[in-house]
Design a protein around this motif. Structure first.
Motif, PDB file in Angstrom:
ATOM      1  N   TRP A 104      46.962  37.240  34.663  1.00 13.47           N
ATOM      2  CA  TRP A 104      47.331  38.652  34.770  1.00 13.47           C
ATOM      3  C   TRP A 104      46.156  39.603  34.515  1.00 13.47           C
ATOM      4  O   TRP A 104      46.347  40.829  34.531  1.00 13.47           O
ATOM      5  CB  TRP A 104      48.448  38.975  33.764  1.00 13.47           C
ATOM      6  CG  TRP A 104      49.667  38.132  33.928  1.00 13.47           C
ATOM      7  CD1 TRP A 104      50.100  37.139  33.093  1.00 13.47           C
ATOM      8  CD2 TRP A 104      50.640  38.200  34.986  1.00 13.47           C
ATOM      9  NE1 TRP A 104      51.276  36.589  33.556  1.00 13.47           N
ATOM     10  CE2 TRP A 104      51.625  37.221  34.720  1.00 13.47           C
ATOM     11  CE3 TRP A 104      50.773  38.997  36.123  1.00 13.47           C
ATOM     12  CZ2 TRP A 104      52.722  37.018  35.556  1.00 13.47           C
ATOM     13  CZ3 TRP A 104      51.865  38.792  36.958  1.00 13.47           C
ATOM     14  CH2 TRP A 104      52.823  37.812  36.666  1.00 13.47           C
ATOM     15  N   LYS A 106      43.667  40.780  36.106  1.00  8.35           N
ATOM     16  CA  LYS A 106      43.251  41.761  37.112  1.00  8.35           C
ATOM     17  C   LYS A 106      44.172  42.982  37.170  1.00  8.35           C
ATOM     18  O   LYS A 106      43.764  44.033  37.677  1.00  8.35           O
ATOM     19  CB  LYS A 106      43.177  41.102  38.495  1.00  8.35           C
ATOM     20  CG  LYS A 106      41.999  40.147  38.666  1.00  8.35           C
ATOM     21  CD  LYS A 106      41.906  39.650  40.098  1.00  8.35           C
ATOM     22  CE  LYS A 106      40.702  38.733  40.289  1.00  8.35           C
ATOM     23  NZ  LYS A 106      40.574  38.254  41.692  1.00  8.35           N
ATOM     24  N   ILE A 107      45.398  42.849  36.691  1.00  7.54           N
ATOM     25  CA  ILE A 107      46.320  43.995  36.719  1.00  7.54           C
ATOM     26  C   ILE A 107      46.636  44.495  35.310  1.00  7.54           C
ATOM     27  O   ILE A 107      47.450  45.406  35.144  1.00  7.54           O
ATOM     28  CB  ILE A 107      47.635  43.650  37.458  1.00  7.54           C
ATOM     29  CG1 ILE A 107      48.435  42.586  36.702  1.00  7.54           C
ATOM     30  CG2 ILE A 107      47.357  43.209  38.891  1.00  7.54           C
ATOM     31  CD1 ILE A 107      49.848  42.406  37.254  1.00  7.54           C
ATOM     32  N   TRP A 108      45.993  43.913  34.303  1.00  4.72           N
ATOM     33  CA  TRP A 108      46.323  44.254  32.912  1.00  4.72           C
ATOM     34  C   TRP A 108      46.088  45.731  32.607  1.00  4.72           C
ATOM     35  O   TRP A 108      46.963  46.422  32.071  1.00  4.72           O
ATOM     36  CB  TRP A 108      45.498  43.367  31.974  1.00  4.72           C
ATOM     37  CG  TRP A 108      45.982  43.392  30.549  1.00  4.72           C
ATOM     38  CD1 TRP A 108      45.553  44.194  29.535  1.00  4.72           C
ATOM     39  CD2 TRP A 108      47.015  42.575  30.005  1.00  4.72           C
ATOM     40  NE1 TRP A 108      46.238  43.926  28.379  1.00  4.72           N
ATOM     41  CE2 TRP A 108      47.144  42.931  28.640  1.00  4.72           C
ATOM     42  CE3 TRP A 108      47.833  41.577  30.517  1.00  4.72           C
ATOM     43  CZ2 TRP A 108      48.066  42.322  27.788  1.00  4.72           C
ATOM     44  CZ3 TRP A 108      48.749  40.958  29.674  1.00  4.72           C
ATOM     45  CH2 TRP A 108      48.859  41.338  28.331  1.00  4.72           C
ATOM     46  N   GLY A 110      45.850  48.235  34.631  1.00  8.03           N
ATOM     47  CA  GLY A 110      46.771  49.075  35.381  1.00  8.03           C
ATOM     48  C   GLY A 110      48.142  49.148  34.740  1.00  8.03           C
ATOM     49  O   GLY A 110      48.786  50.201  34.737  1.00  8.03           O
ATOM     50  N   GLN A 336      48.988  38.202  42.478  1.00  9.27           N
ATOM     51  CA  GLN A 336      48.395  39.087  41.469  1.00  9.27           C
ATOM     52  C   GLN A 336      46.889  38.865  41.341  1.00  9.27           C
ATOM     53  O   GLN A 336      46.172  39.753  40.865  1.00  9.27           O
ATOM     54  CB  GLN A 336      49.093  38.912  40.105  1.00  9.27           C
ATOM     55  CG  GLN A 336      48.740  37.645  39.343  1.00  9.27           C
ATOM     56  CD  GLN A 336      49.561  36.447  39.758  1.00  9.27           C
ATOM     57  OE1 GLN A 336      49.843  36.248  40.927  1.00  9.27           O
ATOM     58  NE2 GLN A 336      49.963  35.636  38.789  1.00  9.27           N
ATOM     59  N   PRO A 340      45.367  42.181  43.766  1.00 10.67           N
ATOM     60  CA  PRO A 340      45.856  42.837  42.545  1.00 10.67           C
ATOM     61  C   PRO A 340      46.328  44.272  42.763  1.00 10.67           C
ATOM     62  O   PRO A 340      47.326  44.689  42.181  1.00 10.67           O
ATOM     63  CB  PRO A 340      44.662  42.772  41.593  1.00 10.67           C
ATOM     64  CG  PRO A 340      43.469  42.483  42.447  1.00 10.67           C
ATOM     65  CD  PRO A 340      43.981  41.694  43.603  1.00 10.67           C
ATOM     66  N   MET A 341      45.632  45.028  43.610  1.00 11.48           N
ATOM     67  CA  MET A 341      46.041  46.411  43.842  1.00 11.48           C
ATOM     68  C   MET A 341      47.361  46.472  44.606  1.00 11.48           C
ATOM     69  O   MET A 341      48.255  47.259  44.269  1.00 11.48           O
ATOM     70  CB  MET A 341      44.951  47.170  44.603  1.00 11.48           C
ATOM     71  CG  MET A 341      45.236  48.668  44.710  1.00 11.48           C
ATOM     72  SD  MET A 341      45.480  49.452  43.093  1.00 11.48           S
ATOM     73  CE  MET A 341      43.814  49.253  42.392  1.00 11.48           C
ATOM     74  N   LEU A 344      50.074  45.411  42.144  1.00 10.18           N
ATOM     75  CA  LEU A 344      50.348  46.456  41.157  1.00 10.18           C
ATOM     76  C   LEU A 344      51.109  47.626  41.784  1.00 10.18           C
ATOM     77  O   LEU A 344      52.070  48.145  41.195  1.00 10.18           O
ATOM     78  CB  LEU A 344      49.031  46.937  40.547  1.00 10.18           C
ATOM     79  CG  LEU A 344      49.129  47.838  39.319  1.00 10.18           C
ATOM     80  CD1 LEU A 344      49.824  47.131  38.168  1.00 10.18           C
ATOM     81  CD2 LEU A 344      47.727  48.295  38.894  1.00 10.18           C
ATOM     82  N   ASN A 345      50.711  48.022  42.984  1.00 11.39           N
ATOM     83  CA  ASN A 345      51.407  49.121  43.661  1.00 11.39           C
ATOM     84  C   ASN A 345      52.861  48.755  43.956  1.00 11.39           C
ATOM     85  O   ASN A 345      53.778  49.585  43.805  1.00 11.39           O
ATOM     86  CB  ASN A 345      50.688  49.489  44.957  1.00 11.39           C
ATOM     87  CG  ASN A 345      49.390  50.229  44.714  1.00 11.39           C
ATOM     88  OD1 ASN A 345      49.187  50.815  43.648  1.00 11.39           O
ATOM     89  ND2 ASN A 345      48.492  50.193  45.680  1.00 11.39           N
TER      90      ASN A 345
END
Length: 354
Positions: A104, A106-108, A110, A336, A340-341, A344-345
């Motif tokens: 996780w 890479k999205i932490w 965010g 993820q 990742p973007m 997350l979006n």
């Protein structure tokens, strides 16, 4: 390295014998095999005792920033970050097989911009958590560990958003079942977001090595001991999309997490979740099918483990009330990490919808 050396030595011995046209006959052949055996034994012993790889600076930082709590005498690693001040929202992240909470990372950041608490753990047998053996690993125990962690953090009475992937999807299903049964001490789940997990046994396509290990035959302890970075990386890379495959350093981070505490030796035990998922399909799929909380699925459609369109068709048929985000068509089993973007979006769009 020892494995490579053993192969080189065997080639050398073979070359030395090529000039002898009679070496295949009688005692000389037996003498050759004795030499091979005497050489192979120490090299195999060295290979089986290769220490785990050093942690990269990034992985070392991840471990240093985390904490441990004890569950029935076993140490469980977790991360707990405080994000947005004044927000009541909490998200708990449940990782997949065979990796760890580091999935996780890479999205932490965010997530911390949206939630007050962002929490993740390494399940028992994974990452930096203990990896007892022999041990009967089960989805039920992993769900109890998640509940114990929330009690440890004093959050047992708070409404929790669950975000899961792969193996974590099954743990989330068990937590959802307990929540629906309204049992005391269980999590109060506010929302659930799943991603690229084999929640339906009939559409799940495990890798060949997983099939061999999950059946627990005589080969299992041999295969787990012979597993190395080369075998691991060649097995894991195909479940990523062709343009989003991890770098060698990223693969080494994953392998370091597995090798920590000799985790490669418990992979066959952990894989029993595949058999458990089939046995308890009615319980776990039933919990999803009758869900009343907001539920979402983020899907990398190139996933060979949960293939398109079979998986998605069954998901929509079984859970018509769930919303779905389908990522770009080249994103595969680890959305993820691969996108990742986009991931997350998709998750933020879901969270902000209710």
């Amino acid at each position: 390295m020892a494995f490579v050396l053993s192969v080189a030595w065997l080639k050398l011995l073979w070359t030395c014998r090529e000039g002898d046209s009679h070496w295949l006959q009688g005692p000389r052949m037996r003498e050759w095999w004795v030499q091979v055996g005497l050489l192979a034994v120490p090299l195999l012993a060295a290979y089986l005792h290769i220490p785990p790889p050093q942690l990269s600076p990034a992985l070392h930082s991840w471990k240093s920033s985390g904490k441990f709590f004890t569950y029935k005498g076993l140490r469980i690693f977790y991360q707990d970050s405080v994000g947005v001040v004044g927000s009541p929202e909490i998200v708990v992240l449940l990782h997949g097989f065979p990796t760890s909470s580091y999935d996780w990372y890479k999205i932490w950041e965010g997530l911390t911009l949206r939630f007050h608490r962002v929490i993740a753990l390494d399940f028992l047998g994974f990452g930096f958590s203990d990896k007892p053996r022999p041990h009967h690993y089960s989805i039920f125990e992993q769900a109890s560990i998640v509940e114990a962690l929330l009690r440890h953090l004093g959050l047992q009475n708070r409404r929790i958003n669950l975000l899961s992937h792969d193996y974590g999807d099954i743990v989330a299903q068990e937590l959802l079942y307990r929540f629906k049964q309204n049992r005391s001490g269980r999590l109060t789940i506010k929302s659930l977001c799943l991603s690229n997990g084999g929640i339906f046994p009939e559409t799940h396509r495990p890798l060949l090595l997983q099939k061999l290990l999950k059946d627990g035959g005589v080969l299992s302890p041999i295969l787990t001991r012979l597993m190395n970075f080369f075998v691991f990386s060649r097995g894991l890379t195909p479940v990523f999309g062709p343009y989003t495959r991890p770098s060698e350093s990223e693969l080494w981070d994953m392998w370091a997490g597995i090798r920590n505490n000799d985790g490669n030796l418990v992979i066959d035990s952990l894989l029993q979740y595949i058999n458990q998922r089939k046995k308890f399909r009615r319980r776990w799929v039933g919990a999803l099918a009758s869900v009343t909380i907001p539920i979402h699925f983020i899907y990398g459609p190139l996933d060979p483990v949960n293939p398109y369109p079979e998986f998605l068709e069954l998901y929509r048929k079984t859970l018509p009330r769930s919303t779905v985000s389908i990522l770009d068509d080249h994103i595969s089993h680890y959305p993820q990490l691969e996108d990742p973007m986009g991931f997350l979006n998709a998750y933020m769009g879901f969270i902000n919808s209710f």
